[in-house]
Design a protein around this motif. Structure first.
Motif, PDB file in Angstrom:
ATOM      1  N   LEU A 178      40.029  68.471  33.340  1.00 51.25           N
ATOM      2  CA  LEU A 178      40.282  67.037  33.313  1.00 51.25           C
ATOM      3  C   LEU A 178      40.084  66.526  34.738  1.00 51.25           C
ATOM      4  CD1 LEU A 178      43.410  67.538  31.110  1.00 51.25           C
ATOM      5  CD2 LEU A 178      41.240  66.611  30.322  1.00 51.25           C
ATOM      6  N   ILE A 179      38.944  65.883  34.964  1.00 49.27           N
ATOM      7  CA  ILE A 179      38.468  65.617  36.311  1.00 49.27           C
ATOM      8  C   ILE A 179      39.132  64.386  36.935  1.00 49.27           C
ATOM      9  CG2 ILE A 179      36.427  65.114  37.716  1.00 49.27           C
ATOM     10  CD1 ILE A 179      36.469  67.936  36.568  1.00 49.27           C
ATOM     11  N   ALA A 180      39.474  64.541  38.206  1.00 42.83           N
ATOM     12  CA  ALA A 180      39.964  63.431  39.035  1.00 42.83           C
ATOM     13  C   ALA A 180      39.407  63.646  40.443  1.00 42.83           C
ATOM     14  CB  ALA A 180      41.488  63.380  39.033  1.00 42.83           C
ATOM     15  N   ALA A 181      39.791  62.799  41.386  1.00 42.07           N
ATOM     16  CA  ALA A 181      39.301  62.932  42.755  1.00 42.07           C
ATOM     17  C   ALA A 181      39.964  64.085  43.495  1.00 42.07           C
ATOM     18  CB  ALA A 181      39.517  61.629  43.513  1.00 42.07           C
ATOM     19  N   PRO A 215      45.252  67.307  36.816  1.00 41.56           N
ATOM     20  CA  PRO A 215      43.948  66.918  37.362  1.00 41.56           C
ATOM     21  C   PRO A 215      43.277  68.062  38.125  1.00 41.56           C
ATOM     22  CG  PRO A 215      45.707  66.060  38.745  1.00 41.56           C
ATOM     23  CD  PRO A 215      46.381  66.666  37.556  1.00 41.56           C
ATOM     24  N   LEU A 216      41.939  68.085  38.028  1.00 46.77           N
ATOM     25  CA  LEU A 216      41.143  69.026  38.795  1.00 46.77           C
ATOM     26  C   LEU A 216      39.998  68.270  39.460  1.00 46.77           C
ATOM     27  CD1 LEU A 216      40.807  72.108  36.387  1.00 46.77           C
ATOM     28  CD2 LEU A 216      42.269  71.930  38.411  1.00 46.77           C
ATOM     29  N   ALA A 217      39.805  68.493  40.756  1.00 45.88           N
ATOM     30  CA  ALA A 217      38.619  67.961  41.412  1.00 45.88           C
ATOM     31  C   ALA A 217      37.410  68.761  40.935  1.00 45.88           C
ATOM     32  CB  ALA A 217      38.760  68.065  42.921  1.00 45.88           C
ATOM     33  N   LEU A 218      36.229  68.158  41.057  1.00 48.92           N
ATOM     34  CA  LEU A 218      35.028  68.804  40.521  1.00 48.92           C
ATOM     35  C   LEU A 218      34.770  70.157  41.170  1.00 48.92           C
ATOM     36  CD1 LEU A 218      32.577  68.614  38.649  1.00 48.92           C
ATOM     37  CD2 LEU A 218      31.339  67.523  40.520  1.00 48.92           C
ATOM     38  N   ASP A 219      35.015  70.273  42.483  1.00 48.91           N
ATOM     39  CA  ASP A 219      34.713  71.548  43.139  1.00 48.91           C
ATOM     40  C   ASP A 219      35.526  72.697  42.559  1.00 48.91           C
ATOM     41  OD1 ASP A 219      37.071  70.556  44.227  1.00 48.91           O
ATOM     42  OD2 ASP A 219      36.548  71.026  46.312  1.00 48.91           O
ATOM     43  N   VAL A 220      36.801  72.485  42.356  1.00 45.56           N
ATOM     44  CA  VAL A 220      37.621  73.580  41.822  1.00 45.56           C
ATOM     45  C   VAL A 220      37.408  73.785  40.328  1.00 45.56           C
ATOM     46  CG1 VAL A 220      39.387  73.421  43.614  1.00 45.56           C
ATOM     47  CG2 VAL A 220      39.641  72.078  41.519  1.00 45.56           C
ATOM     48  N   ALA A 221      36.865  72.809  39.655  1.00 49.34           N
ATOM     49  CA  ALA A 221      36.587  72.971  38.219  1.00 49.34           C
ATOM     50  C   ALA A 221      35.460  73.962  37.980  1.00 49.34           C
ATOM     51  CB  ALA A 221      36.247  71.629  37.590  1.00 49.34           C
ATOM     52  N   VAL A 236      41.752  77.351  34.016  1.00 48.31           N
ATOM     53  CA  VAL A 236      40.472  76.670  33.806  1.00 48.31           C
ATOM     54  C   VAL A 236      39.614  76.674  35.069  1.00 48.31           C
ATOM     55  CG1 VAL A 236      39.390  74.432  33.299  1.00 48.31           C
ATOM     56  CG2 VAL A 236      41.385  75.193  31.985  1.00 48.31           C
ATOM     57  N   ALA A 237      40.221  76.478  36.207  1.00 51.52           N
ATOM     58  CA  ALA A 237      39.498  76.248  37.459  1.00 51.52           C
ATOM     59  C   ALA A 237      38.493  77.356  37.753  1.00 51.52           C
ATOM     60  CB  ALA A 237      40.495  76.117  38.610  1.00 51.52           C
ATOM     61  N   GLY A 238      37.299  76.937  38.162  1.00 49.96           N
ATOM     62  CA  GLY A 238      36.227  77.858  38.499  1.00 49.96           C
ATOM     63  C   GLY A 238      35.438  78.369  37.317  1.00 49.96           C
ATOM     64  N   ASP A 239      35.883  78.070  36.113  1.00 52.21           N
ATOM     65  CA  ASP A 239      35.235  78.619  34.916  1.00 52.21           C
ATOM     66  C   ASP A 239      35.246  77.611  33.761  1.00 52.21           C
ATOM     67  OD1 ASP A 239      33.929  80.767  33.541  1.00 52.21           O
ATOM     68  OD2 ASP A 239      35.822  81.225  32.520  1.00 52.21           O
ATOM     69  N   ALA A 240      35.206  76.329  34.060  1.00 51.24           N
ATOM     70  CA  ALA A 240      35.296  75.308  33.017  1.00 51.24           C
ATOM     71  C   ALA A 240      34.066  75.327  32.110  1.00 51.24           C
ATOM     72  CB  ALA A 240      35.445  73.925  33.645  1.00 51.24           C
TER      73      ALA A 240
END
Length: 302
Positions: A178-181, A215-221, A236-240
């Motif tokens: 779930l993307i945020a800044a 929330p997850l920033a795009l880089d960590v997603a 989820v992070a790194g493997d979305a």
């Protein structure tokens, strides 16, 4: 689980059960060529609705046998779009495809209360699928084309569509970012707050069939090195598998950055939430993007 569009083509061909596709105002070379390839691959049987003279001219120009299609002559753009949508509404097609018509005309026909494809109280959204050589699997993204600023209820529906699309592509339990800044829980950022609420709804089983975090920033997603540097703990992070963006601007910019500034990215897109999957790509999109879009719609069609 599929990691490339070529694997989806092979799966559909192996099933030996073509879907029925109706293309609205299918008078341009890219739409006709993509439909032709989909027919040749055994994915669909295609009906082209539009000016027959223009269709035949494009087929001749592209070296395509027009007889592989069912061609329905309708020389007026808006009328042709309405005819195509009505046909699907009446059960004569499993997939709707946008041809050279504008997105506005295409969507208005889908939303028509009498002849359109919108179920009662349904939310329409847009799902894109990306094959990026810098990522290890397909990415499912929403919404870059339909809902400008989704509220929490609409985001819940969008999340469900992402998950359903991922399921259709063989992913049993997709991971939704779930993307945020930022990945920090900043209460003054609505995107952060709503991402956290949606993640909790998934945790408590209100939204099923996936794992979600935000929330997850795009880089960590999408980047495990960023996760390790920031010491983030997340399922989820790194493997979305799926990215749910907070608004149309962020999703649209992400999609077009992939298409214009990243090499060898393959893409697809469709409108979801209607009675059938509706292939929606830009009039300027490549033949391959339109073909990929037909493939994901065929995988998603009932």
């Amino acid at each position: 689980m599929f990691t490339k569009f070529e694997e989806i083509f092979a799966e559909l061909a192996g099933r030996g059960a073509r879907k029925r596709m109706v293309a609205a105002w299918a008078v341009d070379g890219h739409t006709i060529a993509a439909a032709s390839k989909a027919v040749d691959l055994g994915i669909v049987d295609a009906t082209l609705v539009g000016d027959e003279g223009m269709i035949r001219e494009q087929c001749e120009k592209e070296g395509i046998d027009v007889n592989k299609f069912r061609v329905l002559h309708n020389p007026v753009e808006l009328s042709a779009v309405t005819q195509a949508v009505t046909m699907v509404n009446q059960g004569m097609g499993d997939i709707l495809m946008k041809g050279l018509c504008s997105t506005d005309k295409f969507m208005r026909a889908i939303l028509n209360k009498e002849t359109g494809l919108l179920p009662p109280k349904a939310v329409l959204s847009h799902v894109a699928v990306l094959e990026n050589p810098n990522y290890h699997k397909l990415l499912f993204v929403s919404d870059m084309a339909v809902i400008p600023l989704p509220d929490l209820s609409q985001k819940k529906a969008m999340l469900g569509y992402l998950v359903n699309t991922a399921h259709a592509m063989g992913i049993k339990t997709p991971k939704v970012a779930l993307i945020a800044a930022t990945e920090q829980m900043l209460e003054k950022m609505p995107a952060c707050v709503e991402a956290a609420v949606l993640a909790k709804k998934v945790d408590r089983g209100e939204i099923k069939g996936c794992i979600a975090d935000g929330p997850l920033a795009l880089d960590v997603a999408v980047d495990m090195e960023s996760v390790e540097i920031k010491k983030l703990v997340s399922p989820v992070a790194g493997d979305a598998d799926c990215l749910l963006f907070p608004n149309i601007e962020s999703a649209n910019v992400f999609y077009k950055t992939n298409s214009k500034l990243a090499a060898n990215v393959k893409q697809a897109g469709m409108v979801v939430g209607a009675k059938v999957p509706c292939v929606l790509s830009s009039r300027a999109d490549s033949i391959d993007t339109k073909l990929n879009s037909i493939a994901i719609a065929a995988m998603s069609a009932k």
